[in-house]
Design a protein around this motif. Sequence first.
Motif, mmCIF file in Angstrom:
data_model
loop_
_atom_site.group_PDB
_atom_site.id
_atom_site.type_symbol
_atom_site.label_atom_id
_atom_site.label_comp_id
_atom_site.label_asym_id
_atom_site.label_seq_id
_atom_site.Cartn_x
_atom_site.Cartn_y
_atom_site.Cartn_z
ATOM 1 N N GLU A 73 10.748 -2.766 1.520
ATOM 2 C CA GLU A 73 12.138 -3.211 1.592
ATOM 3 C C GLU A 73 12.249 -4.565 2.280
ATOM 4 O O GLU A 73 13.000 -5.447 1.845
ATOM 5 N N LEU A 76 11.138 -7.211 -0.169
ATOM 6 C CA LEU A 76 12.134 -7.470 -1.219
ATOM 7 C C LEU A 76 13.224 -8.427 -0.742
ATOM 8 O O LEU A 76 13.795 -9.170 -1.548
ATOM 9 N N ALA A 85 10.901 -8.874 -8.868
ATOM 10 C CA ALA A 85 9.989 -8.347 -7.861
ATOM 11 C C ALA A 85 9.187 -7.210 -8.479
ATOM 12 O O ALA A 85 9.767 -6.323 -9.127
ATOM 13 N N THR A 96 11.648 3.133 -6.317
ATOM 14 C CA THR A 96 12.045 1.883 -6.979
ATOM 15 C C THR A 96 13.522 1.921 -7.355
ATOM 16 O O THR A 96 14.245 0.920 -7.187
ATOM 17 N N GLN A 100 16.242 -0.671 -6.030
ATOM 18 C CA GLN A 100 17.029 -1.493 -6.950
ATOM 19 C C GLN A 100 18.509 -1.450 -6.577
ATOM 20 O O GLN A 100 19.214 -2.468 -6.652
ATOM 21 N N VAL A 108 13.958 -5.235 -9.810
ATOM 22 C CA VAL A 108 12.884 -4.552 -9.095
ATOM 23 C C VAL A 108 12.089 -3.686 -10.074
ATOM 24 O O VAL A 108 12.654 -2.808 -10.736
#
Length: 291
Positions: A73, A76, A85, A96, A100, A108
């Motif tokens: 996290e 990201l 990503a 995931t 997202q 993502v």
Amino acid sequence: MTDAQKPLIGFVGQGFIGKNYADDFERRGYSVTRYSLEEPYRANKEKIKDCDVVFIAVPTPTTPEGFSAATVEEALSLVGEGKIAVIKSTIVPGTTEQLQEKFPGITVLYSPEFLIARKAAEDAAHPILNIVGFPKQRPESAAAAEQVLALLPQSAFNKVMTSTEAELFKYTHNVHGLIRVVFANLIHDLAEKLGANYEAVKEAMDADPYMTVQANYYNNPVHQSGRGAGGVCFIKDFAAFRELYTTLNLEDSRGKEILTALEQKNLSLLRESGKDLELIKGVYGEGIANS
């Protein structure tokens, strides 16, 4: 694809996974920006937002408190608006999709890695599988997944699927390995009790097509520094998988018993041979490694 058309590739994390994938992209002519907490890459933190596709290969530990994706996290948050990503770190199925939702301004994706540490460069250049997963709630991300798949060195198996399916397969891959290693150890011990030569049995196991082409990799009871399924992936990933399975299948006591028994047998093999005790401590706590 000309150099001008090639996307700028970013990597967050430069352990053996991130480093070898980044090296491979550079060998294939891509411009790569690397960021990690270690020198000489610390200064590149702000440059990651300018990369078109960012691969994330950071630790995702399983500890006595459970699985954590906090480092993913955090990574990201460095990816630029509108960019892609691609998570390479092993994460619990469904993660995931959750990530997202937390980062709606980027795409993502999840693409599991299958690198063996001692030959990671070779595995990065010649992947056994290429899988890219996209969040089911964002079907439009399938196009980005196809784009990322096209960037990877081609393999005999190349597939786009949902991110949850891709995450589940990564655990399937690692849990299968642990089960096979424990199984080989059980056969080894039975051979000793019977006065049989395990190497003769192993030779037949290695030749048995029903044990699959690559299965003989797991047929050595003593591997590297000791017995049991160790290494940076198997121990933590099996613990996370067992927790996930038992949480989702509370009524399946037999399934829980099977997984717990496999886990405990593997831990006993590791402890008795003194293998990967620090990794056991990290996943289960200080007491488990010494019990």
